[in-house]
Design an enzyme around this catalytic site. Structure first.
Site, short mmCIF file in Angstrom:
data_model
loop_
_atom_site.label_atom_id
_atom_site.label_comp_id
_atom_site.label_asym_id
_atom_site.label_seq_id
_atom_site.Cartn_x
_atom_site.Cartn_y
_atom_site.Cartn_z
N GLU A 143 1.13 -1.10 -0.16
CA GLU A 143 -0.15 -0.23 0.07
C GLU A 143 0.88 1.09 0.10
OE1 GLU A 143 -3.82 -1.17 2.83
OE2 GLU A 143 -1.95 -0.63 3.33
N LYS A 171 -12.38 4.30 2.02
CA LYS A 171 -11.70 3.69 1.19
C LYS A 171 -11.98 2.21 -0.38
CE LYS A 171 -7.64 2.67 2.39
NZ LYS A 171 -6.06 1.32 3.69
N ILE A 198 -5.64 6.11 7.46
CA ILE A 198 -6.80 7.46 6.73
C ILE A 198 -6.79 8.52 7.55
CG2 ILE A 198 -7.50 5.79 4.63
CD1 ILE A 198 -10.03 4.91 6.17
N GLU A 199 -7.07 7.95 8.88
CA GLU A 199 -7.83 8.94 9.99
C GLU A 199 -6.64 9.59 9.87
OE1 GLU A 199 -7.10 5.63 10.60
OE2 GLU A 199 -8.41 4.58 11.16
N TYR A 224 -17.02 26.91 -1.44
CA TYR A 224 -16.20 25.73 -1.55
C TYR A 224 -15.31 25.22 -2.21
CZ TYR A 224 -21.72 25.47 -1.26
OH TYR A 224 -23.38 26.45 -0.50
#
Length: 124
Positions: free
Chosen positions: A25, A105, A78-79, A58
């Site tokens: 990964e 994910k 990913i936190e 935005y």
């Protein structure tokens, strides 16, 4: 009496991010689907000629979830990606009270399911 607020939302941005724990990964970016909800202090009223500065663009949300991540390097979790996005938005604008970041994910889904996290951070 509650204060007035405005919630801005940007959903389903697909972003390539360097993230992961396992060796397979860590060397290639992974696709993440990122959705944001940002709670802001709101003025008492939005008149027809109210300028954009009374709200939030935005594109600032999009920047926090795209360009600002690109320069941050590798994230083990990913936190940490979600935290980086929240911190970017808090630094951009003092009116931001709360940031909710949902990350899915995409690379690990096997049958179309959504696997990911939702992080909620409040201004401290």
């Amino acid at each position: 009496m509650d204060d007035d607020t405005l919630e801005l939302e940007v959903h389903d941005l697909v972003v390539q991010v360097l993230t992961g724990i396992y060796s397979e990964e860590t060397h290639l970016p992974q696709p993440l689907r990122i959705s944001l909800n940002v709670l802001l202090d709101a003025p008492a009223r939005y008149a027809p000629d109210t300028p954009l500065s009374a709200s939030k663009n935005y594109l600032d949300l999009r920047h926090a979830a795209t360009d600002a991540l690109a320069t941050a390097g590798h994230f083990t979790l990913i936190e940490a990606v979600a935290d980086h996005i929240a911190e970017t938005l808090f630094l951009q604008d003092r009116r931001v009270r709360r940031v909710t970041v949902k990350i899915v994910k995409l690379a690990i889904a096997e049958a179309g399911e959504s696997i990911g996290i939702t992080l909620v951070r409040h201004r401290r």
